[in-house]
Design a protein around this motif. Structure first.
Motif, PDB file in Angstrom:
ATOM      1  N   ARG A   2      15.086 -17.479   4.344  1.00 52.64           N
ATOM      2  CA  ARG A   2      15.443 -19.007   4.403  1.00 52.64           C
ATOM      3  C   ARG A   2      16.145 -19.044   5.895  1.00 52.64           C
ATOM      4  O   ARG A   2      16.597 -18.398   6.577  1.00 52.64           O
ATOM      5  N   GLU A 185       9.094  -7.828   3.374  1.00 51.11           N
ATOM      6  CA  GLU A 185       8.922  -8.603   3.692  1.00 51.11           C
ATOM      7  C   GLU A 185       8.334  -8.798   2.022  1.00 51.11           C
ATOM      8  O   GLU A 185       8.055  -9.965   1.625  1.00 51.11           O
ATOM      9  N   GLU A 188      11.660  -9.343  -0.477  1.00 53.98           N
ATOM     10  CA  GLU A 188      12.412 -10.152   0.140  1.00 53.98           C
ATOM     11  C   GLU A 188      13.548 -10.836  -1.098  1.00 53.98           C
ATOM     12  O   GLU A 188      14.962 -10.845  -1.089  1.00 53.98           O
ATOM     13  N   GLU A 276       8.084 -18.778   1.449  1.00 58.13           N
ATOM     14  CA  GLU A 276       8.847 -17.936   2.651  1.00 58.13           C
ATOM     15  C   GLU A 276       7.864 -18.484   3.269  1.00 58.13           C
ATOM     16  O   GLU A 276       7.983 -18.610   4.838  1.00 58.13           O
ATOM     17  N   GLU A 286       9.238 -18.379  11.352  1.00 60.65           N
ATOM     18  CA  GLU A 286       9.377 -16.953  10.984  1.00 60.65           C
ATOM     19  C   GLU A 286       9.979 -16.097  13.010  1.00 60.65           C
ATOM     20  O   GLU A 286      10.509 -15.451  13.251  1.00 60.65           O
ATOM     21  N   ASN A 300       3.743 -10.487   2.740  1.00 57.69           N
ATOM     22  CA  ASN A 300       4.952 -11.968   0.981  1.00 57.69           C
ATOM     23  C   ASN A 300       3.778 -12.065   0.178  1.00 57.69           C
ATOM     24  O   ASN A 300       3.858 -11.298  -1.344  1.00 57.69           O
TER      25      ASN A 300
END
Length: 390
Positions: A2, A185, A188, A276, A286, A300
């Motif tokens: 974040r 990832e 996470e 995310e 990112e 993710n």
């Protein structure tokens, strides 16, 4: 990761003091049952319907009446995350189901998804554990093995990345960078639940807290990413940071097996991984220097799907229509992502700076189409145990 992280604050002694200091207040009476806590967020306040609720399955019914996108957290007193929900737009409502033991907690609203947030101390009362289908215990056990495996597999890749940096080999370091992040990832939300590891290894420069100096306080992957791609050089500081990254990741590896994991945290973690993607990967924020966003994106989605597949047998019995929709949307998103890599057996993806505006919009739409039904997974998993109190 974040854009900004929560930091520990001293708890105030009384509800009155909390209101005066933070603007967070308590409303009398629960809105729709003792296991449901209504949370009304504005730009400068965070009202909760009750400061006490029974231990077990609790549902946060969140409404954002402010003018900014907000996020809501349920935290342990030391700021470890029980559950969270990001990207709650102005004028929208969302529900978040969590499993909690008796004890002290905090509910936090973060207008603009920045800063320390507006906090309210709350308490789960009673010692009775939430009823659980034995298959969910099996799912939690399997997920624990998965997150440990991801941490174990990350370490040698991170060490290879660090060795390239320490050797001053710019091209080798660039090549090793993205693969070193895949396991992180995928899992996470578990790493973030500890509170202190993520800011060390995965914070972006704009995610530093007020008062932190990028020259001395910024560490982790993205600090090195900037050095490799934007600055194009490796100095003594970067070599030190590479060694520190490995040390911090070993800490993660050693602690991940002790994480608090429940069926609802698995389900909510899957949704967090999609958040995310929506807030960092689709936007290109990112991996703004390396443009390896699609590698993170895929990881993710894989992590979210692992949680879902482990929970699916119970969720399907409770809500077959939901699991059918999730199967469809996961499949659609995977198919779309596959268009950006030469082979499904490869983890190489198109550099994100080569992905045009229309294609980014298509990716964003696919993420949103999956995120909406995924937000309902936690409630579906515990529907029978909760007795559908809603």
């Amino acid at each position: 990761m974040r854009a900004a992280r929560l930091t520990a604050v001293t708890a105030v002694a009384t509800a009155a003091a909390l209101t005066a200091v933070t603007g967070c207040t308590e409303k009398s009476g629960a809105a729709d049952g003792e296991h449901v806590v209504t949370v009304t967020a504005t730009d400068d306040a965070c009202e909760v319907s009750t400061s006490e609720f029974p231990a077990g399955h609790v549902e946060l019914a969140v409404e954002n009446k402010g003018s900014k996108v907000t996020e809501v957290y349920l935290l342990f007193p030391d700021d470890r995350v029980v559950t969270e929900r990001e990207n709650i737009g102005p004028g929208t409502k969302q529900r978040v189901t969590a499993e909690v033991k008796a004890g002290e907690y905090r509910i936090v609203c973060k207008p603009g998804m920045k800063g320390k947030g507006i906090r309210q101390d709350v308490k789960a009362t009673g010692g009775k554990a939430a009823a659980r289908d034995p298959r969910l215990d099996e799912a939690v056990a399997a997920y624990r093995q998965y997150v440990q495996q991801q941490a174990d597999e990350t370490l040698p890749k991170a060490e290879a990345f660090a060795k390239a940096v320490e050797a001053g080999d710019l091209e080798a370091a660039k090549k090793a960078y993205a693969p070193s992040r895949i396991g992180w990832e995928r899992t996470e939300p578990v790493a973030e639940s500890f509170g202190d590891i993520d800011p060390k290894v995965d914070v972006r420069e704009d995610g530093l807290e007020d008062g932190q100096d990028p020259a001395t306080d910024w560490t982790g992957w993205h600090r090195l990413e900037k050095a490799l791609w934007q600055d194009g050089k490796i100095g003594d500081r970067e070599k030190e940071l590479a060694a520190t990254l490995v040390t911090d990741l070993k800490d993660w590896q050693n602690r991940v097996g002790k994480a608090d994991i429940t069926p609802t945290s698995m389900a909510n973690g899957a949704k967090e991984l999609l958040d995310e993607v929506a807030t960092g990967k689709v936007t290109g924020e990112e991996e703004r220097y390396s443009h390896t966003d699609l590698v993170d994106f895929k990881a993710n989605v894989e992590g979210a799907r692992t949680s879902y597949e482990l929970l699916k047998p119970v969720a399907k019995e409770n809500d077959a229509a939901l699991t059918a929709e999730l199967d469809r949307q996961f499949g659609a998103l995977d198919k779309l992502l596959d268009q950006y890599r030469p082979s499904t057996s490869s983890y190489e993806f198109t550099s994100y700076d080569k992905v045009g505006k229309a294609d980014r919009k298509e990716l964003s739409d696919a993420v949103n189409a999956l995120a909406e039904p995924l937000s309902k997974l936690a409630a579906a998993v515990v529907a029978k145990e909760r007795g559908d109190r809603r």
